[in-house]
Every structure is written in structure tokens, then in C-alpha cells.
Design a protein around this motif. Structure first.
Motif, PDB file in Angstrom:
ATOM      1  N   LEU A  72     -30.671  -9.452   3.538  1.00 34.05           N
ATOM      2  CA  LEU A  72     -29.729  -9.940   2.530  1.00 34.05           C
ATOM      3  C   LEU A  72     -28.333  -9.575   3.018  1.00 34.05           C
ATOM      4  O   LEU A  72     -27.930  -8.411   2.967  1.00 34.05           O
ATOM      5  CB  LEU A  72     -30.014  -9.314   1.162  1.00 34.05           C
ATOM      6  CG  LEU A  72     -29.091  -9.748   0.024  1.00 34.05           C
ATOM      7  CD1 LEU A  72     -29.171 -11.254  -0.216  1.00 34.05           C
ATOM      8  CD2 LEU A  72     -29.403  -8.981  -1.246  1.00 34.05           C
ATOM      9  N   LEU A  73     -27.624 -10.570   3.525  1.00 36.29           N
ATOM     10  CA  LEU A  73     -26.318 -10.357   4.149  1.00 36.29           C
ATOM     11  C   LEU A  73     -25.218 -10.492   3.104  1.00 36.29           C
ATOM     12  O   LEU A  73     -25.027 -11.564   2.518  1.00 36.29           O
ATOM     13  CB  LEU A  73     -26.129 -11.371   5.282  1.00 36.29           C
ATOM     14  CG  LEU A  73     -24.902 -11.208   6.163  1.00 36.29           C
ATOM     15  CD1 LEU A  73     -24.856  -9.834   6.836  1.00 36.29           C
ATOM     16  CD2 LEU A  73     -24.869 -12.317   7.215  1.00 36.29           C
ATOM     17  N   LEU A  74     -24.491  -9.396   2.878  1.00 35.83           N
ATOM     18  CA  LEU A  74     -23.483  -9.342   1.824  1.00 35.83           C
ATOM     19  C   LEU A  74     -22.075  -9.232   2.392  1.00 35.83           C
ATOM     20  O   LEU A  74     -21.811  -8.412   3.269  1.00 35.83           O
ATOM     21  CB  LEU A  74     -23.750  -8.143   0.914  1.00 35.83           C
ATOM     22  CG  LEU A  74     -25.118  -8.120   0.215  1.00 35.83           C
ATOM     23  CD1 LEU A  74     -25.287  -6.803  -0.533  1.00 35.83           C
ATOM     24  CD2 LEU A  74     -25.268  -9.306  -0.716  1.00 35.83           C
ATOM     25  N   ALA A  75     -21.192 -10.058   1.859  1.00 35.36           N
ATOM     26  CA  ALA A  75     -19.767  -9.995   2.183  1.00 35.36           C
ATOM     27  C   ALA A  75     -19.030  -9.387   1.005  1.00 35.36           C
ATOM     28  O   ALA A  75     -19.460  -9.543  -0.144  1.00 35.36           O
ATOM     29  CB  ALA A  75     -19.232 -11.405   2.452  1.00 35.36           C
ATOM     30  N   ASP A  76     -17.924  -8.696   1.256  1.00 38.53           N
ATOM     31  CA  ASP A  76     -17.065  -8.280   0.153  1.00 38.53           C
ATOM     32  C   ASP A  76     -16.758  -9.523  -0.680  1.00 38.53           C
ATOM     33  O   ASP A  76     -16.522 -10.599  -0.129  1.00 38.53           O
ATOM     34  CB  ASP A  76     -15.751  -7.697   0.683  1.00 38.53           C
ATOM     35  CG  ASP A  76     -15.703  -6.182   0.591  1.00 38.53           C
ATOM     36  OD1 ASP A  76     -16.676  -5.571   0.114  1.00 38.53           O
ATOM     37  OD2 ASP A  76     -14.686  -5.612   1.002  1.00 38.53           O
ATOM     38  N   GLY A  77     -16.756  -9.374  -1.995  1.00 39.77           N
ATOM     39  CA  GLY A  77     -16.484 -10.506  -2.867  1.00 39.77           C
ATOM     40  C   GLY A  77     -17.710 -11.343  -3.183  1.00 39.77           C
ATOM     41  O   GLY A  77     -17.590 -12.415  -3.771  1.00 39.77           O
ATOM     42  N   LEU A  91     -21.089  -5.656   6.664  1.00 41.98           N
ATOM     43  CA  LEU A  91     -20.269  -5.272   7.816  1.00 41.98           C
ATOM     44  C   LEU A  91     -19.879  -3.800   7.731  1.00 41.98           C
ATOM     45  O   LEU A  91     -19.492  -3.194   8.722  1.00 41.98           O
ATOM     46  CB  LEU A  91     -19.011  -6.141   7.893  1.00 41.98           C
ATOM     47  CG  LEU A  91     -19.241  -7.641   8.118  1.00 41.98           C
ATOM     48  CD1 LEU A  91     -17.903  -8.372   8.215  1.00 41.98           C
ATOM     49  CD2 LEU A  91     -20.087  -7.895   9.355  1.00 41.98           C
ATOM     50  N   ARG A  92     -19.985  -3.227   6.527  1.00 42.39           N
ATOM     51  CA  ARG A  92     -19.723  -1.808   6.275  1.00 42.39           C
ATOM     52  C   ARG A  92     -20.682  -1.362   5.197  1.00 42.39           C
ATOM     53  O   ARG A  92     -21.328  -2.192   4.567  1.00 42.39           O
ATOM     54  CB  ARG A  92     -18.272  -1.597   5.853  1.00 42.39           C
ATOM     55  CG  ARG A  92     -17.930  -2.124   4.489  1.00 42.39           C
ATOM     56  CD  ARG A  92     -16.452  -2.296   4.228  1.00 42.39           C
ATOM     57  NE  ARG A  92     -15.836  -3.291   5.071  1.00 42.39           N
ATOM     58  CZ  ARG A  92     -15.969  -4.611   4.885  1.00 42.39           C
ATOM     59  NH1 ARG A  92     -16.708  -5.052   3.890  1.00 42.39           N
ATOM     60  NH2 ARG A  92     -15.390  -5.463   5.684  1.00 42.39           N
ATOM     61  N   LYS A  93     -20.806  -0.082   4.984  1.00 43.78           N
ATOM     62  CA  LYS A  93     -21.746   0.447   3.990  1.00 43.78           C
ATOM     63  C   LYS A  93     -21.368   0.070   2.552  1.00 43.78           C
ATOM     64  O   LYS A  93     -22.210  -0.366   1.781  1.00 43.78           O
ATOM     65  CB  LYS A  93     -21.846   1.966   4.087  1.00 43.78           C
ATOM     66  CG  LYS A  93     -22.783   2.445   5.165  1.00 43.78           C
ATOM     67  CD  LYS A  93     -24.219   2.152   4.816  1.00 43.78           C
ATOM     68  CE  LYS A  93     -25.142   3.242   5.287  1.00 43.78           C
ATOM     69  NZ  LYS A  93     -26.534   2.929   4.956  1.00 43.78           N
ATOM     70  N   PHE A 125     -18.243  -4.772  -8.910  1.00 37.95           N
ATOM     71  CA  PHE A 125     -19.517  -4.052  -8.895  1.00 37.95           C
ATOM     72  C   PHE A 125     -19.727  -3.646  -7.443  1.00 37.95           C
ATOM     73  O   PHE A 125     -19.818  -4.493  -6.565  1.00 37.95           O
ATOM     74  CB  PHE A 125     -20.623  -4.997  -9.386  1.00 37.95           C
ATOM     75  CG  PHE A 125     -21.983  -4.388  -9.430  1.00 37.95           C
ATOM     76  CD1 PHE A 125     -22.341  -3.517 -10.443  1.00 37.95           C
ATOM     77  CD2 PHE A 125     -22.930  -4.713  -8.467  1.00 37.95           C
ATOM     78  CE1 PHE A 125     -23.606  -2.973 -10.496  1.00 37.95           C
ATOM     79  CE2 PHE A 125     -24.199  -4.178  -8.514  1.00 37.95           C
ATOM     80  CZ  PHE A 125     -24.544  -3.303  -9.532  1.00 37.95           C
ATOM     81  N   THR A 126     -19.759  -2.352  -7.168  1.00 43.58           N
ATOM     82  CA  THR A 126     -19.817  -1.873  -5.789  1.00 43.58           C
ATOM     83  C   THR A 126     -21.221  -1.400  -5.449  1.00 43.58           C
ATOM     84  O   THR A 126     -21.868  -0.722  -6.243  1.00 43.58           O
ATOM     85  CB  THR A 126     -18.799  -0.738  -5.580  1.00 43.58           C
ATOM     86  OG1 THR A 126     -17.492  -1.241  -5.890  1.00 43.58           O
ATOM     87  CG2 THR A 126     -18.815  -0.249  -4.145  1.00 43.58           C
TER      88      THR A 126
END
Length: 195
Positions: A6-11, A42-44, A52-53
Motif C-alpha cells: 500500500l503505497l502512500l503519499a503525503d496528502g 517515501l518516509r516513515k 490524520f498522520t
């Protein structure tokens, strides 16, 4: 065990990510138990559209893509910085790897633009956010995609969709491609979806 990245980008939109985590979580515990979903960024630390972080389980630079069987990508909002990560070459290289290996790729809403940006939608059927107030369809066309007027479009191993409301359907299609029709029907029934 089949692993879904599950590839997540900021936003990213949390609701679009959650359909994948829930469908594959239900399968891991209540279905045929053959899948595992791993969150990667790309980062933790990754922040969703409305702050929501989450803490990703893995970072792109530290994983071996060969260990994964499928890719899932939720869309997000430009105003929240989604395209900063989603158009980053490290993000796009993940997409190119899965396409080159003909592994399933499922994305929701504007996540299809990341596929377009990576170059893999050239002359392929796809869709993206299609509300009349949006210009995202034109963006997808500019990447060479053969845009379809349909809520969900499947072209070979690639699934794209037109809005957040398609999320569960996309996640179930991905589950079906990795398990079976019968197993997916069972998960839908357990989760309260009427077939």
C-alpha cells in the motif's frame, strides 16, 4: 502469503487507504488468510489530506519490491501536497516495477495520475476523478491514457477508478485477483456487503 504494498503519499485520502487495509485485514483474519498488506511511504511519517498522520511500516528505500505481489495506491489532494510525493521518481519507480513484472496495480481516484506520470498508461484504458468541476480527466489524457467514462476501468493487471466512492469495489477486485471469486464473496458477506 501474497504481499500487497500500500503505497502512500503525503496528502493521501485516509478513506481510500482504509478500504485496502480493511479488505485485506479481513481476508488475513477471516478469509483464506493468504494475503498481507504492508504500508509503505517515501518516509516513515505520512500525513493524510486532513492531517490524520500514520507511521508507515516500511520506507521505499529499504524494501525489496520483488517480495511484493500487488500494488495499491489511494488518491489524495493537491492542496495537501499529494503530488509532491506521488510524482517523485522514487514513487514512480515503484509503479514501473510492478507494471514491468505484470503484477496487479489498483488505484483509486486521482492515484491513476501517478500511473500516467510514470508512463505506464500510454495507450491503455483508464479513468480518474471525473466530477464535471475537475480537470483531472484532461490531465490523464495528457499522459496518453485512453480515458473511459466508467466508475472503474480494468485494463489487464491495472485497475483505475473515478472517485472515492469506488474504493471498496477496487479493493475487492484486487482481492479477487490475488485469491478467488469465492473467497472475495465470503469477505464481502462477512463485511456486510450484499451481493
Amino acid at each position: 502469503m501474497k504481499k500487497v504494498l500500500l503505497l502512500l503519499a503525503d496528502g493521501f485520502e485516509a478513506v481510500e487507504a482504509s478500504v485496502f487495509t480493511d479488505v485485506f485485514g479481513w481476508n488475513k483474519w477471516e478469509g483464506d488468510e493468504s494475503t498481507e498488506l504492508i504500508t509503505v511511504g517515501l518516509r516513515k511519517q505520512i500525513k493524510s489530506t486532513w492531517n490524520f498522520t500514520i507511521i508507515a511500516e516500511q520506507v521505499v528505500s529499504e524494501i525489496d519490491l520483488e517480495h511484493f505481489d500487488a500494488l495499491a495506491i489511494p488518491g489524495g489532494f493537491e492542496e495537501a501536497g499529494f503530488y509532491d510525493d506521488a510524482y517523485d521518481e522514487r514513487f514512480l519507480d515503484v509503479i514501473r516495477h510492478f507494471d514491468a513484472n505484470q503484477k496487479p496495480i489498483a488505484c483509486i481516484c486521482v492515484a491513476s495520475l501517478t500511473l500516467g506520470k510514470s508512463g505506464i498508461l500510454q495507450n491503455r484504458r483508464a479513468t480518474t476523478y471525473s466530477h464535471p468541476s475537475s480537470h483531472r480527466i484532461d490531465q490523464l489524457k495528457s499522459f496518453g491514457a485512453n480515458v473511459q467514462n466508467s466508475p472503474i476501468v480494468q485494463d489487464g493487471h491495472i485497475i483505475t477508478s473515478s472517485n472515492p466512492a469506488t474504493g471498496f469495489d477496487v479493493a475487492f477486485l484486487l482481492l479477487e485477483s490475488l485469491t478467488s471469486v469465492e473467497n472475495t464473496k465470503r469477505i464481502k458477506e462477512l463485511m456486510g456487503f450484499n451481493n
